[in-house]
Scaffold this active site. Structure first.
Site, PDB file in Angstrom:
ATOM      1  N   CYS A  77      -6.654 -14.895 -10.487  1.00 55.49           N
ATOM      2  CA  CYS A  77      -7.341 -14.134  -9.446  1.00 55.49           C
ATOM      3  C   CYS A  77      -8.730 -13.718  -9.933  1.00 55.49           C
ATOM      4  CB  CYS A  77      -6.514 -12.893  -9.104  1.00 55.49           C
ATOM      5  SG  CYS A  77      -7.233 -11.846  -7.827  1.00 55.49           S
ATOM      6  N   CYS A  89      -8.843  -5.114 -10.611  1.00 61.31           N
ATOM      7  CA  CYS A  89      -7.616  -4.784  -9.899  1.00 61.31           C
ATOM      8  C   CYS A  89      -6.479  -4.641 -10.899  1.00 61.31           C
ATOM      9  CB  CYS A  89      -7.303  -5.892  -8.891  1.00 61.31           C
ATOM     10  SG  CYS A  89      -5.657  -5.779  -8.154  1.00 61.31           S
ATOM     11  N   CYS A  92      -1.848  -7.262 -11.139  1.00 61.33           N
ATOM     12  CA  CYS A  92      -1.154  -8.371 -11.807  1.00 61.33           C
ATOM     13  C   CYS A  92      -1.506  -8.384 -13.296  1.00 61.33           C
ATOM     14  CB  CYS A  92      -1.540  -9.706 -11.163  1.00 61.33           C
ATOM     15  SG  CYS A  92      -1.078  -9.852  -9.433  1.00 61.33           S
ATOM     16  N   CYS A 174      -7.536 -11.973  -3.010  1.00 61.55           N
ATOM     17  CA  CYS A 174      -6.259 -11.703  -3.662  1.00 61.55           C
ATOM     18  C   CYS A 174      -5.381 -12.950  -3.634  1.00 61.55           C
ATOM     19  CB  CYS A 174      -5.542 -10.547  -2.971  1.00 61.55           C
ATOM     20  SG  CYS A 174      -3.886 -10.240  -3.615  1.00 61.55           S
ATOM     21  N   GLN A 323      12.420  -7.027   1.001  1.00 64.66           N
ATOM     22  CA  GLN A 323      11.861  -7.669  -0.187  1.00 64.66           C
ATOM     23  C   GLN A 323      10.576  -8.408   0.177  1.00 64.66           C
ATOM     24  OE1 GLN A 323      12.767  -6.940  -3.019  1.00 64.66           O
ATOM     25  NE2 GLN A 323      14.942  -6.434  -3.013  1.00 64.66           N
ATOM     26  N   TYR A 351      22.268   2.834   0.264  1.00 65.65           N
ATOM     27  CA  TYR A 351      20.851   2.463   0.357  1.00 65.65           C
ATOM     28  C   TYR A 351      20.753   1.101   1.069  1.00 65.65           C
ATOM     29  CZ  TYR A 351      20.747   5.841  -3.528  1.00 65.65           C
ATOM     30  OH  TYR A 351      20.919   6.944  -4.335  1.00 65.65           O
ATOM     31  N   GLU A 372      21.877   5.196   4.649  1.00 64.16           N
ATOM     32  CA  GLU A 372      20.424   5.028   4.505  1.00 64.16           C
ATOM     33  C   GLU A 372      19.739   6.295   5.009  1.00 64.16           C
ATOM     34  OE1 GLU A 372      16.776   4.164   3.837  1.00 64.16           O
ATOM     35  OE2 GLU A 372      18.255   2.665   3.248  1.00 64.16           O
ATOM     36  N   ASP A 431      21.736  -0.515  -3.797  1.00 57.67           N
ATOM     37  CA  ASP A 431      20.378  -1.073  -3.875  1.00 57.67           C
ATOM     38  C   ASP A 431      19.384   0.076  -3.766  1.00 57.67           C
ATOM     39  OD1 ASP A 431      18.189  -2.689  -3.953  1.00 57.67           O
ATOM     40  OD2 ASP A 431      18.582  -3.754  -2.085  1.00 57.67           O
ATOM     41  N   CYS A 458      15.626  -2.687  -8.977  1.00 63.63           N
ATOM     42  CA  CYS A 458      14.265  -3.172  -9.176  1.00 63.63           C
ATOM     43  C   CYS A 458      13.614  -2.519 -10.385  1.00 63.63           C
ATOM     44  CB  CYS A 458      13.415  -2.930  -7.925  1.00 63.63           C
ATOM     45  SG  CYS A 458      13.256  -1.199  -7.464  1.00 63.63           S
TER      46      CYS A 458
END
Length: 499
Positions: A77, A89, A92, A174, A323, A351, A372, A431, A458
């Protein structure tokens, strides 16, 4: 405090910072104080500036890369400013690391967290670990990205937060955006600049004082999905601002109409305006002000889009969680389906979001209860269940910890049929957000004692924290990771536990 050091980096921290060690002058040949270098990567020799001194480590920021890693690749990038202290930025940080090396480091960090934080036996983790599934695409893979409004040299800009700071770096090129996103970013930035309204900035501490929050334009979220019955993707845009008067809201509407007129690969499905009054940097609306459909008419259903997963199409709101890596999300769904215990008894889906991936394993369970906190997501989960003909499902809105505690006490929960009895829970599908399970939720879950727990995480660090308590009652049987976030230190882990 601001000393500069020349340092060889030999490790990677869980947050993506490079790790080096000062030489111990008292014990030659041994490593001394640990230094965490923001912007640095393993294999580099760097010059860094110390920002903070702690008892056992130093925190520093990159000034320059004196020698790149032997296997370094060019940045993907143009906004990275890799290898310099320029305010590039920060999205990443691993992009100059070959992708195979990214996977190796992320796998190492996840397994290390389970043994170091979770206190699991290294042999147990190694026996349960199956593989790390790579992302199918390394560029253009994100179906959702949030950009911040800020102030630059040329006035109002729209982009990503700079590495290690609150400033906004314009990111028109991006590498993670699918085709069509650049045109929408440019049109939004131009319309916002022409409004004459300033970008919002949170309050900051300066010296002994504190500046107040100010400004109007906050965030723009671009999301790609499908309208029901269509085969070509469209874009949805959600603009978040501070509360506005009639003229300010009219400026947002003008921005939305500008985006709706772009067309081509940037063709829009809807535009949404939400407001947030709190003095924080969260890109989450508190009040929905406007919904425009693809024709520019006000329509509250214009915020609904569809995304594919596991041979299904799930309806979600433009503000709903789903996702962000469409291709890798499919691999994650396949992983969850392959790990889920096959049984016809009760499934507890905690969740649950808009119902995925819980509904993908629905055929193996007679009774399912989803939980939720987002009322909008619960309504969509019920809609998605009805569309799939899942009649035995019930969904509850509320805090997972409070609901699980009531369930553990045997109390009748809201929104359930009077006298509705649930079986002994065979599987709990979890989750949670990056913060992991709330203590109340984890305690109640251990009291309910389902036969299996399928935990999708995650954040390996909070998974490891929760694993330390789960391991007192459960045995880790399977462990797999899926890379939904290339070029970042983040990794999605799926773990199956048996009581």
């Amino acid at each position: 405090m601001h000393d500069c050091l020349d340092l060889a980096l030999d490790g990677l921290a869980h947050d993506g910072r490079g790790i080096g060690h000062l030489k111990d002058t008292d014990r030659p040949g041994e490593r001394g104080l640990t230094v965490f270098v923001a912007g640095g990567l393993p294999g580099q020799v760097v010059r860094c500036r110390v920002k903070a001194r702690k008892a056992r480590f130093l925190e520093a920021e990159l000034v320059a890369v004196l020698r790149p890693a032997a296997d370094a690749v060019p940045p993907l990038c143009p906004h990275a400013a890799a290898g310099t202290s320029a305010p590039g930025c920060g999205g990443c940080p691993l992009q100059t690391m070959p992708y195979a090396s990214q996977l190796e480091w992320k796998t190492r960090l996840a397994r290390d967290a389970l043994t170091r934080i979770g206190a699991l036996d290294a042999g147990e983790v190694a026996a349960a670990w199956e593989r790390t599934v790579p992302s199918p695409a390394l560029t253009g893979f994100r179906n959702r990205m949030t950009f911040a409004f800020g102030t630059g040299g040329a006035g109002l800009v729209l982009g990503q937060r700079s590495r290690g700071g609150p400033d906004v770096v314009p990111t028109p090129d991006c590498a993670l955006l699918p085709p069509g996103g650049r045109e929408l970013l440019g049109a939004a930035q131009e319309a916002a600049a022409q409004s004459g309204l300033p970008a919002w900035r949170a309050s900051e501490r300066r010296g002994r004082g504190k500046t107040g929050a100010c400004g109007f334009w906050r965030f723009l979220t671009l999301r790609q999905g499908w309208l029901a019955g269509e085969t070509e993707p469209r874009w949805w845009a959600l603009c978040l601002t501070s509360p506005g008067n009639r003229a300010e809201r009219a400026a947002v509407r003008t921005l939305g109409e500008r985006l709706l007129a772009v067309g081509g690969v940037s063709r829009m499905g809807g535009f949404i305006h939400e407001e947030r009054s709190r003095d924080d940097a969260l890109a989450s609306g508190e009040r929905r002000v406007l919904c425009l459909d693809s024709g520019g008419a006000e329509n509250r259903d214009a915020a609904i889009l569809h995304l594919p997963l596991g041979a299904r199409s799930f309806a979600l709101d433009a503000a709903s969680f789903f996702q962000v890596n469409t291709g890798a999300a499919e691999l994650l769904a396949q992983t969850v389906m392959s790990m889920a215990p096959q049984c016809g008894r009760g499934l507890l889906d905690v969740y649950c979001g808009v119902g995925a991936p819980g509904q993908l394993i629905a055929s193996d369970y007679m009774t399912v209860l989803g939980m939720e906190s987002d009322r909008r997501c619960v309504a969509l989960a019920e809609r998605n269940a009805a569309d799939a003909g899942l009649d035995g499902w019930r969904y509850l809105t509320g805090d997972a910890g409070a609901l699980l505690q009531r369930l553990a006490r045997g109390a009748r929960l809201p929104a359930l049929d009077k006298g509705h009895k649930f079986p002994t829970w065979y599987t709990a599908l979890l989750d949670p957000p990056r913060g992991g399970l709330a203590p109340a939720a984890l305690g109640a879950l251990l009291h309910l004692a389902p036969e299996h727990i399928l935990y999708v995480s995650c954040n390996p660090a909070t998974l490891a924290r929760d694993a330390a308590k789960l391991s007192s009652t459960y045995t880790l049987k399977r462990l797999t990771a899926v890379d939904l976030f290339p070029h970042t230190p983040h990794l999605e882990c799926c773990s199956l536990w048996r009581r």
